[in-house]
Scaffold this active site. Structure first.
Site, PDB file in Angstrom:
ATOM      1  CB  SER A  88       7.285   7.349   5.007  1.00 56.57           C
ATOM      2  OG  SER A  88       7.645   8.482   4.256  1.00 56.57           O
ATOM      3  CG  ASP A 130      10.572   5.386  -1.685  1.00 58.25           C
ATOM      4  OD1 ASP A 130      10.052   6.510  -1.813  1.00 58.25           O
ATOM      5  OD2 ASP A 130      10.273   4.607  -0.764  1.00 58.25           O
ATOM      6  CG  HIS A 182       6.724   6.387  -0.327  1.00 62.23           C
ATOM      7  ND1 HIS A 182       8.047   6.418   0.047  1.00 62.23           N
ATOM      8  CD2 HIS A 182       6.040   7.021   0.663  1.00 62.23           C
ATOM      9  CE1 HIS A 182       8.167   7.053   1.205  1.00 62.23           C
ATOM     10  NE2 HIS A 182       6.955   7.419   1.605  1.00 62.23           N
TER      11      HIS A 182
END
Length: 516
Positions: free
Chosen positions: A237, A455, A485
């Site tokens: 991320s 995602d 995610h």
């Protein structure tokens, strides 16, 4: 509410649990890496060496048993913790230093490659707390790597910042973050300004030195002190943005880098919010389809529920009320993982029947609120770092003009993410550093960029953009047609084996490989 942007797969999954193929080239397994004594100086993108004092480069880390933290118990005896000294201001490496908390578990096998650094995202996530819990996911990597993570500057045990107290945080949950009247708008922006002032008082001089660039430079010093000539890294991320910035600053020091759940490096503040709006709506559509509902009708029903809650908050078993902001937060959390979808079904059903207890429990998990009413500080660090990074500060007037475009993308998330662009860094005490991060890394070895088509938080399109900006022959895209995610450790043998082969053997997959 914690900002949705850039938060991690692992952090969100942990909060949820608390709340409720083609071939490529290969080498001998070392990829030309030298893992003996570190080089005497770091080489940046310009080719110049950074003159750092020996008090930094020659420091010896005193590894000892890790202690329990406010967020997690002490890990097992395999894990050791230490403190690394880094400059407060990288422009003055001989000046004042701060301490960064590190955690490490040594490689199990005989054929050690080096250290593998992990950043789980945020920004603001504690690597010291998360790393031991991630051990089972990356157990295969520990055969040849020391697993290492850390709390970046301004986070948790590394000069972590708390910008307001628990009672103030709970009071702020009553502020309408999608204001409908001038009075609500004033209250929203005043709360944002008050938060920034609280951060200024708490962080003091650290506030101007917690940027992604600062942390990337910390990583290179970490590499040297750990004894690695090349940096091997796994970023998730926001950690993908950090990895890209590192590759730009130190392309010759790049070893094997994996970037999973990729932040679009070409998106500015508004662009990130637009991307997130699309990503969460896409995940919501997939969830609704899985329950046999038409996505448009289901989204309109949920949007209608949120409007009713905005006008009349729901009672809960805790005695607190569920307002619109908390309800939306509770909806967001289960979308981070497909395993959370049944919980979302139950929580929405209860809310439609007038009971907000389940959505509130989910929101508390996302917001790091425990049963005693104490909140974590991830959001504080996240805001501190991202507002130093982001130069763009849309005004309320500019945001109002953008709202129709956000609402067209998503009737559920558009209003919130649109207003977030104005409120997140409103009246912030220090200016932002860039519109978008520079991640071009000419001369770096191949970097594996992993994108997940489902995602919600970092939409798939960001993976291709990151690979393009890293540069030709650097960014290599691996696609997973999945949900949630992040991709690695999410149930795809194809993804996991491809990433493992890259990190353990140096096998670079064909650019564009797809795992379904």
């Amino acid at each position: 509410m914690a900002r949705l942007a850039r938060w991690t797969a692992f952090g969100a999954a942990a909060a949820f649990l608390l709340a409720g193929c083609g071939g490529g080239s290969s080498d001998d397994g070392r990829g030309g890496d030298r893992t003996g004594a570190a080089a005497s100086a770091s080489v940046g993108a310009s080719g110049t060496t950074a003159a750092l004092p020996s008090s930094l480069t020659a420091q010896r880390l005193d590894w000892g048993r890790c202690k329990a933290t406010a967020d997690s118990p002490a890990p097992g005896s395999d894990w050791r913790c230490a403190t690394l000294k880094v400059p407060l201001d990288w422009a003055k490496p001989d000046g004042e230093t701060i301490g960064l908390a590190l955690i490490r578990a040594r490689a199990r096998g005989e054929h050690r490659i080096g250290s593998l650094l992990f950043n789980f995202g945020g920004p603001g996530g504690s690597g010291v707390s998360m790393m031991p819990s991630y051990d089972s996911t990356v157990s295969s990597l520990r055969e040849r790597y020391d697993l290492v993570s850390w709390d970046p500057r301004g986070v948790a045990a590394s000069e972590g910042v708390r910008c307001r107290g628990d009672k103030e945080i709970q009071a702020a949950e009553d502020v309408d973050v999608t204001p409908d009247t001038p009075a609500e708008e004033r209250a929203y922006l005043q709360d944002a300004a008050d938060f920034g002032e609280g951060c200024r008082k708490a962080a003091e001089k650290l506030m101007a030195h917690v940027s992604t660039t600062d942390t990337a430079r910390d990583m290179d010093l970490m590499r040297r002190v750990l004894g690695d000539d090349r940096l091997h890294y796994f970023g998730i991320s926001y950690g993908t943005e950090l990895g890209g910035v590192y590759a730009h600053l130190f392309p010759r020091n790049v070893g094997r880098l994996v970037l999973d759940a990729v932040v679009d490096p070409g998106a500015d503040t508004v662009g990130h919010a637009m991307n997130q709006t699309r990503g969460f709506q896409r995940a919501l559509d997939d969830y609704l389809k899985s329950t046999g509902q038409d996505p448009r009708q289901g989204s309109r029903r949920i949007a209608g529920l949120l409007k009713r809650i905005d006008a009349h908050p729901l009672p809960t078993s805790s005695g607190r009320e569920l307002n619109q902001t908390l309800a939306l937060t509770g909806i967001v959390l289960p979308l981070y993982s497909k395993e959370g979808w049944p919980t979302l079904t139950s929580a929405l059903k209860s809310a439609e029947q007038g009971d907000g207890s389940e959505l509130l429990e989910l929101a508390d998990g996302y917001n790091e609120r425990d049963a005693s009413g104490r909140y974590g500080t991830t959001t504080h660090s996240q805001r501190l770092i991202s507002c130093l990074d982001d130069k763009q500060r849309p005004t309320a007037e500019q945001t109002r003009k953008l709202l129709p475009a956000f609402e067209k993308i998503s009737p559920v998330f558009g209003d919130f993410l649109g207003w977030d662009t104005a409120g997140w860094c409103h009246d912030w005490p220090v200016p932002g550093q860039y519109d978008t991060p520079e991640v071009s890394a000419p001369g770096a070895p191949p970097v594996l960029v992993v994108g997940n088509t489902g995602d919600p938080a970092t939409p798939y399109e960001g993976a291709k953009k990151m690979a393009d900006e890293l540069g030709e022959d650097v960014g290599v895209v691996l696609t997973w047609k999945g949900e949630g995610h992040g991709a690695y450790g999410s149930g795809s043998d194809c993804v996991d084996s491809t990433v493992d082969a890259y990190l353990l053997k140096g096998t670079v997959p064909e650019d564009g490989k797809v795992c379904s």
